[in-house]
Design a protein around this motif. Structure first.
Motif, mmCIF file in Angstrom:
data_model
loop_
_atom_site.group_PDB
_atom_site.id
_atom_site.type_symbol
_atom_site.label_atom_id
_atom_site.label_comp_id
_atom_site.label_asym_id
_atom_site.label_seq_id
_atom_site.Cartn_x
_atom_site.Cartn_y
_atom_site.Cartn_z
ATOM 1 N N UNK A 92 9.635 -0.220 -20.575
ATOM 2 C CA UNK A 92 10.402 -1.139 -21.417
ATOM 3 C C UNK A 92 10.511 -0.733 -22.885
ATOM 4 N N UNK A 93 10.968 0.466 -23.148
ATOM 5 C CA UNK A 93 11.235 0.874 -24.528
ATOM 6 C C UNK A 93 10.025 1.264 -25.343
ATOM 7 N N UNK A 94 8.925 1.597 -24.718
ATOM 8 C CA UNK A 94 7.725 1.994 -25.450
ATOM 9 C C UNK A 94 7.780 3.399 -26.004
ATOM 10 N N UNK A 95 8.814 4.141 -25.627
ATOM 11 C CA UNK A 95 9.033 5.494 -26.141
ATOM 12 C C UNK A 95 10.429 5.526 -26.746
ATOM 13 N N UNK A 96 10.550 6.152 -27.913
ATOM 14 C CA UNK A 96 11.848 6.227 -28.588
ATOM 15 C C UNK A 96 12.120 7.668 -29.009
ATOM 16 N N UNK A 97 13.393 8.027 -29.012
ATOM 17 C CA UNK A 97 13.784 9.321 -29.546
ATOM 18 C C UNK A 97 13.794 9.205 -31.063
ATOM 19 N N UNK A 98 12.985 10.037 -31.713
ATOM 20 C CA UNK A 98 12.919 10.045 -33.173
ATOM 21 C C UNK A 98 13.376 11.410 -33.654
ATOM 22 N N UNK A 99 14.267 11.395 -34.621
ATOM 23 C CA UNK A 99 14.799 12.645 -35.153
ATOM 24 C C UNK A 99 14.393 12.805 -36.611
ATOM 25 N N UNK A 100 14.143 14.041 -36.984
ATOM 26 C CA UNK A 100 13.774 14.378 -38.360
ATOM 27 C C UNK A 100 14.748 15.408 -38.892
ATOM 28 N N UNK A 101 15.227 15.180 -40.098
ATOM 29 C CA UNK A 101 16.081 16.172 -40.750
ATOM 30 C C UNK A 101 15.224 17.400 -41.053
ATOM 31 N N UNK A 102 15.750 18.579 -40.750
ATOM 32 C CA UNK A 102 15.007 19.806 -41.021
ATOM 33 C C UNK A 102 14.961 20.062 -42.516
ATOM 34 N N UNK A 103 14.031 20.875 -42.924
ATOM 35 C CA UNK A 103 13.896 21.208 -44.341
ATOM 36 C C UNK A 103 14.817 22.381 -44.678
ATOM 37 N N UNK A 104 15.034 22.578 -45.965
ATOM 38 C CA UNK A 104 15.803 23.731 -46.431
ATOM 39 C C UNK A 104 17.286 23.635 -46.162
ATOM 40 N N UNK A 105 17.902 24.805 -46.061
ATOM 41 C CA UNK A 105 19.347 24.884 -45.872
ATOM 42 C C UNK A 105 19.789 24.219 -44.576
ATOM 43 N N UNK A 106 18.997 24.359 -43.524
ATOM 44 C CA UNK A 106 19.348 23.745 -42.235
ATOM 45 C C UNK A 106 19.455 22.228 -42.374
ATOM 46 N N UNK A 107 18.530 21.636 -43.112
ATOM 47 C CA UNK A 107 18.573 20.186 -43.332
ATOM 48 C C UNK A 107 19.753 19.769 -44.184
ATOM 49 N N UNK A 155 -1.737 20.005 -31.002
ATOM 50 C CA UNK A 155 -0.875 21.163 -30.736
ATOM 51 C C UNK A 155 0.587 20.724 -30.668
ATOM 52 N N UNK A 156 0.855 19.629 -29.963
ATOM 53 C CA UNK A 156 2.230 19.124 -29.845
ATOM 54 C C UNK A 156 2.775 18.677 -31.199
ATOM 55 N N UNK A 157 1.934 18.052 -32.016
ATOM 56 C CA UNK A 157 2.344 17.627 -33.352
ATOM 57 C C UNK A 157 2.643 18.842 -34.231
ATOM 58 N N UNK A 158 1.782 19.848 -34.187
ATOM 59 C CA UNK A 158 2.009 21.072 -34.964
ATOM 60 C C UNK A 158 3.332 21.722 -34.568
ATOM 61 N N UNK A 159 3.618 21.756 -33.259
ATOM 62 C CA UNK A 159 4.864 22.368 -32.788
ATOM 63 C C UNK A 159 6.070 21.606 -33.319
ATOM 64 N N UNK A 160 5.996 20.276 -33.316
ATOM 65 C CA UNK A 160 7.095 19.471 -33.855
ATOM 66 C C UNK A 160 7.278 19.721 -35.348
ATOM 67 N N UNK A 161 6.189 19.703 -36.104
ATOM 68 C CA UNK A 161 6.283 19.923 -37.552
ATOM 69 C C UNK A 161 6.764 21.354 -37.860
ATOM 70 N N UNK A 162 6.378 22.320 -37.036
ATOM 71 C CA UNK A 162 6.875 23.680 -37.213
ATOM 72 C C UNK A 162 8.397 23.732 -37.051
ATOM 73 N N UNK A 163 8.928 22.977 -36.083
ATOM 74 C CA UNK A 163 10.380 22.940 -35.883
ATOM 75 C C UNK A 163 11.096 22.297 -37.072
ATOM 76 N N UNK A 164 10.478 21.268 -37.656
ATOM 77 C CA UNK A 164 11.080 20.605 -38.812
ATOM 78 C C UNK A 164 11.126 21.546 -40.007
ATOM 79 N N UNK A 165 10.077 22.345 -40.179
ATOM 80 C CA UNK A 165 9.979 23.196 -41.365
ATOM 81 C C UNK A 165 10.541 24.595 -41.147
#
Length: 166
Positions: A92-107, A155-165
């Protein structure tokens, strides 16, 4: 995670302007949070439900990421979704898709990175058994220890933050 202050939070953001970081709503109960049980600080903005924030140690520095919560269609009560950070299943909606703007030129070009995350951002508490997901009785048994599950979240959090940066 070590205890952090309102000032620490506001100065840590990497994917929004200083003005946006200054205006965001921070948690009011910082002193009361179970810091020893947190791998990251995550919260939803009560004044803007489509916004969420995550602050974690990343690359030796405190890193804050502003997130947009995608409002999807309501799913059936029996439907289950899994968080990609902690692998907790929710109904019942306990998981949501969350998006983060990338850093730098890509963002600046509008590029984002998305992740399915516990809607309340309480992954650390679910991992440690400090909080139970609704409908928890039907969860899969795992042979991992709590320490291994914590390592997986990090590890999963680091991978997500690596993608953002990246």
């Amino acid at each position: 995670m070590r205890p952090i202050t309102d000032h620490d939070i506001r100065t840590s953001f990497i994917n929004c302007s200083k003005g946006e970081a200054k205006r965001l709503g921070t948690p009011k109960d910082l002193a009361d949070l179970p810091w020893d049980d947190l791998d990251f600080l995550g919260w939803r903005d009560p004044g803007a439900p489509e916004r969420a924030y995550l602050v974690a140690d990343h690359g030796g520095a405190l890193t804050g990421v502003a997130l947009r919560v995608t409002s999807g269609a309501a799913r059936a009560f029996t439907s289950r979704s899994m968080c990609s950070l902690c692998l907790t299943t929710h109904t019942n909606g306990g998981v949501a898709l969350m998006t983060a703007r990338r850093t730098g030129e890509a963002g600046r070009q509008g590029n984002t990175v998305g992740q399915y995350v516990c809607a309340d951002l309480a992954c650390s508490l679910y991992t440690r058994g400090r909080k139970k997901a609704p409908g928890d009785g039907a969860l899969m048994d795992e042979s991992l220890t709590v320490e291994d599950k914590i390592a997986r979240v990090r590890v999963n959090l680091e991978a997500f933050l690596d993608k953002v940066t990246a």
